[in-house]
Write an enzyme that holds these catalytic residues in place. Structure first.
Site, PDB file in Angstrom:
ATOM      1  N   HIS A 306      30.373  59.482 -11.401  1.00 11.40           N
ATOM      2  CA  HIS A 306      31.258  59.780 -10.402  1.00 11.40           C
ATOM      3  C   HIS A 306      30.439  60.065  -9.045  1.00 11.40           C
ATOM      4  CE1 HIS A 306      34.716  61.907  -8.381  1.00 11.40           C
ATOM      5  NE2 HIS A 306      35.414  61.384  -9.120  1.00 11.40           N
ATOM      6  N   ASP A 363      38.456  60.032 -17.040  1.00 13.03           N
ATOM      7  CA  ASP A 363      38.842  58.879 -17.519  1.00 13.03           C
ATOM      8  C   ASP A 363      38.406  58.687 -19.125  1.00 13.03           C
ATOM      9  OD1 ASP A 363      40.940  57.855 -15.632  1.00 13.03           O
ATOM     10  OD2 ASP A 363      38.804  57.060 -14.668  1.00 13.03           O
TER      11      ASP A 363
HETATM   12  N1  CMC Z   1      27.113  53.413 -16.437  1.00 16.94           N
HETATM   13  C1  CMC Z   1      25.912  53.193 -16.264  1.00 16.94           C
HETATM   14  N2  CMC Z   1      25.174  53.374 -15.070  1.00 16.94           N
HETATM   15  C2  CMC Z   1      25.946  54.005 -13.969  1.00 16.94           C
HETATM   16  C3  CMC Z   1      27.238  54.327 -14.294  1.00 16.94           C
HETATM   17  C4  CMC Z   1      27.836  54.077 -15.613  1.00 16.94           C
HETATM   18  N3  CMC Z   1      29.224  54.557 -15.747  1.00 16.94           N
HETATM   19  N4  CMC Z   1      27.636  54.823 -13.130  1.00 16.94           N
HETATM   20  C5  CMC Z   1      26.618  54.845 -12.451  1.00 16.94           C
HETATM   21  N5  CMC Z   1      25.579  54.255 -12.894  1.00 16.94           N
HETATM   22  C6  CMC Z   1      24.201  54.093 -12.178  1.00 16.94           C
HETATM   23  C7  CMC Z   1      24.290  52.874 -11.270  1.00 16.94           C
HETATM   24  O1  CMC Z   1      24.001  51.850 -11.794  1.00 16.94           O
HETATM   25  C8  CMC Z   1      23.282  53.716 -10.320  1.00 16.94           C
HETATM   26  O2  CMC Z   1      22.016  53.103 -10.924  1.00 16.94           O
HETATM   27  P1  CMC Z   1      20.741  52.842  -9.952  1.00 16.94           P
HETATM   28  O3  CMC Z   1      20.486  53.938  -9.072  1.00 16.94           O
HETATM   29  O4  CMC Z   1      19.614  52.591 -10.792  1.00 16.94           O
HETATM   30  O5  CMC Z   1      20.999  51.779  -9.192  1.00 16.94           O
HETATM   31  C9  CMC Z   1      23.313  55.025 -10.273  1.00 16.94           C
HETATM   32  O6  CMC Z   1      23.770  55.425 -11.424  1.00 16.94           O
HETATM   33  C10 CMC Z   1      24.215  55.713  -9.090  1.00 16.94           C
HETATM   34  O7  CMC Z   1      25.563  54.999  -9.381  1.00 16.94           O
HETATM   35  P2  CMC Z   1      26.265  54.344  -8.148  1.00 16.94           P
HETATM   36  O8  CMC Z   1      26.918  53.229  -8.751  1.00 16.94           O
HETATM   37  O9  CMC Z   1      25.454  54.280  -6.812  1.00 16.94           O
HETATM   38  O10 CMC Z   1      27.512  55.685  -7.802  1.00 16.94           O
HETATM   39  P3  CMC Z   1      28.668  55.492  -7.100  1.00 16.94           P
HETATM   40  O11 CMC Z   1      28.779  56.824  -6.587  1.00 16.94           O
HETATM   41  O12 CMC Z   1      28.610  54.184  -5.889  1.00 16.94           O
HETATM   42  O13 CMC Z   1      29.816  54.988  -8.306  1.00 16.94           O
HETATM   43  C11 CMC Z   1      31.415  55.170  -9.968  1.00 16.94           C
HETATM   44  C12 CMC Z   1      30.543  56.014  -8.757  1.00 16.94           C
HETATM   45  C13 CMC Z   1      32.410  56.287 -10.669  1.00 16.94           C
HETATM   46  C14 CMC Z   1      32.171  53.936  -9.252  1.00 16.94           C
HETATM   47  C15 CMC Z   1      30.279  54.870 -11.171  1.00 16.94           C
HETATM   48  O14 CMC Z   1      29.839  55.988 -11.657  1.00 16.94           O
HETATM   49  C16 CMC Z   1      31.043  53.995 -11.905  1.00 16.94           C
HETATM   50  O15 CMC Z   1      31.230  52.822 -11.993  1.00 16.94           O
HETATM   51  N6  CMC Z   1      31.351  54.499 -13.472  1.00 16.94           N
HETATM   52  C17 CMC Z   1      32.191  53.655 -14.341  1.00 16.94           C
HETATM   53  C18 CMC Z   1      33.484  53.611 -13.782  1.00 16.94           C
HETATM   54  C19 CMC Z   1      34.384  55.030 -13.942  1.00 16.94           C
HETATM   55  O16 CMC Z   1      34.499  55.629 -15.028  1.00 16.94           O
HETATM   56  N7  CMC Z   1      35.283  55.241 -13.102  1.00 16.94           N
HETATM   57  C20 CMC Z   1      36.128  56.332 -12.833  1.00 16.94           C
HETATM   58  C21 CMC Z   1      35.827  57.355 -11.900  1.00 16.94           C
HETATM   59  S1  CMC Z   1      36.568  58.967 -11.861  1.00 16.94           S
HETATM   60  C22 CMC Z   1      38.450  58.747 -12.040  1.00 16.94           C
HETATM   61  C23 CMC Z   1      38.485  58.338 -10.288  1.00 16.94           C
HETATM   62  O17 CMC Z   1      38.708  59.359  -9.498  1.00 16.94           O
HETATM   63  O18 CMC Z   1      38.704  57.203 -10.092  1.00 16.94           O
END
Ligand code: CMC
Length: 428
Positions: A306, A363
């Site tokens: 998140h 989720d």
């Molecule tokens: N699985 C594997 N790696 C992950 C995941 C995941 N679910 N989420 C983040 N990471 C890794 C990401 O690859 C990055 O790694 P590195 O620093 O080595 O490049 C690190 O963790 C930081 O992640 P980020 O993508 O920079 O984080 P963000 O804040 O931009 O994204 C997120 C947040 C929710 C989009 C992301 O965690 C994600 O894609 N999660 C899976 C989708 C999901 O479950 N979404 C629902 C969110 S909660 C409901 C809502 O409010 O929408």
């Protein structure tokens, strides 16, 4: 004495005020930065940008705290209902019994959509995604209510809010029925909010759906837990559209589109698809987690991570417990739940997830409850949209009522071609 922040640019020092929120969050107020310095801030994806000051929802992502209007989510989930929470979010106070009754009566009065809306539904090809239909139909519903198109009027806002909260549920159920080629089922006055939704989804013209209280309670809880989440992608979208003074229905329709994506509300559908894929492969989740860590095909552990929570999402804890309780009461054993629990346990002990502070989000378990209720996966994000509607409406109201609200208009750092002369087509 109030705190200030100093910024040094090209040998000159500029001071900016610091804003402190009621929970102690601090932000540097850079609203006149460009006018004074010629510089802008660069914060792609807005990870450090406060786009507004809000009184609706508080999140402390480090500690895993979520409060609506000051009330902890755990206490609201234990003792309240979705309709009361909708009132709390929009009007800033828990309703008294007469206020709750009046608001519920409005929801009932507005539950029918205009009969001509059925012709709009007929225009969609069968198999259309219900989120596409929902967004289009919320906008279309606004066309049937001339007062929605007019300027914002506080005196009629309660009616507009009730109409939207009530009708999104009817539209969502109709979208599902249409996507399956089933006849639309009208709402009934005798049913309460969540009962009516289940009735419109699953009753048939010749047979009423049996409303199991365990199912009604679980779905009401899911709506309640999704009701607001401060400046997420869809809510920011609603605020952005509202800032142009577009009407409530148009702003909410935009919110539905933003919610649809798999990184946001679409994640609940993606979680179930991921769990089913793991099950088909005969994997217990460990091979899948290895793929995620190797970044094989950009695989992600859906339902984990998140932007704000760097600790447990408090909603995930509540949903996990509710999931166990509901499946138990219904006597269902879902092997996907076993896979989900194993995945969670493994991930929470794996350095990849620990170092990145990735925890289950709202989720991760909600899809298992929805699946047990019989809601198909393409409707999961629609359920999220019904739940999020009060939060969108509360944020819309906050934007429109704010005396210093201006149209949202971020800037950019241009990195394209510098000026060059036009080349006529025959010379290219
Ligand atoms: N699985 C594997 N790696 C992950 C995941 C995941 N679910 N989420 C983040 N990471 C890794 C990401 O690859 C990055 O790694 P590195 O620093 O080595 O490049 C690190 O963790 C930081 O992640 P980020 O993508 O920079 O984080 P963000 O804040 O931009 O994204 C997120 C947040 C929710 C989009 C992301 O965690 C994600 O894609 N999660 C899976 C989708 C999901 O479950 N979404 C629902 C969110 S909660 C409901 C809502 O409010 O929408």
């Amino acid at each position: 004495m109030s705190q200030t922040a100093k910024l040094e640019l090209e040998g000159k020092t500029f001071e900016f005020p610091v804003i402190v929120g009621t929970e102690g969050e601090k932000g540097v107020d850079v609203r006149d930065l460009r006018a004074r310095t010629g510089y802008i801030t660069y914060d792609e994806a807005y990870g450090n940008t406060g786009s507004c000051q809000s009184r609706i929802t508080f999140i402390d992502g480090e500690q895993g705290i979520l409060r609506y209007r000051g009330y902890p989510i755990e206490e609201l989930a234990e003792g309240s209902t979705f309709v009361q929470i909708a009132y709390l979010l929009i009007f800033g106070k828990l309703p008294t019994e007469p206020e709750r009754q009046r608001f519920s009566d409005l929801l009932t009065d507005y539950q029918m959509i205009h009969e001509d809306m059925k012709f709009h539904f007929e225009g969609f090809p069968s198999g259309s995604h219900p989120m596409a239909m929902l967004s289009a139909m919320i906008n279309a519903a606004g066309c049937f209510i001339p007062e929605v198109m007019n300027r914002y009027e506080p005196a009629i806002f309660e009616r507009q809010a009730a109409r939207l909260i009530s009708q999104v549920r009817t539209l969502a159920a109709y979208a599902y029925r249409k996507s399956r080629g089933l006849p639309a089922i009208y709402p009934k006055r005798k049913y309460r909010y969540t009962q009516n939704f289940l009735h419109m989804m699953f009753s048939e013209p010749d047979e009423d759906y049996h409303l199991d209280p365990a199912v009604v309670d679980a779905l009401d809880l899911i709506f309640l837990l999704h009701a607001d989440h401060e400046q997420n992608c869809s809510t920011s979208t609603v605020r952005m559209v509202a800032s142009s003074r577009a009407n409530l229905f148009a702003s909410a329709a935009a919110g539905v589109c933003a919610l649809w994506g798999p990184l946001h509300g679409g994640a609940n559908q993606a979680v179930i698809e991921m769990l089913e894929e793991i099950q088909i492969q005969g994997d217990d989740g460990s091979r899948f987690l290895e793929r995620v860590k190797q970044r094989d095909g950009h695989a992600k552990l859906m339902g984990f991570g998140h932007r704000v929570y760097k600790n447990f999402d408090p909603r995930a804890r509540i949903i996990k417990k509710a999931c166990d309780v509901m499946l138990d009461k219904m006597g269902i054993h879902d092997p996907l739940l076993d896979i989900a629990k194993k995945l969670e346990e493994t991930a929470l002990n794996d350095p990849y997830f620990v170092e990145r502070k990735l925890y289950p989000n709202v989720d991760f378990y909600s899809g298992i409850i929805l699946k047990a209720i019989g809601i198909p996966s393409e409707m999961f994000t629609v359920i999220f949209a019904i739940g999020r509607m009060p939060g969108w409406i509360a944020n819309y109201k906050e934007v429109i009522e704010s005396s210093d609200s201006r149209i949202y208009r971020p800037r950019q750092i241009y990195q394209g071609e510098i000026q060059r002369p036009y080349v006529p087509i025959e010379e290219r």
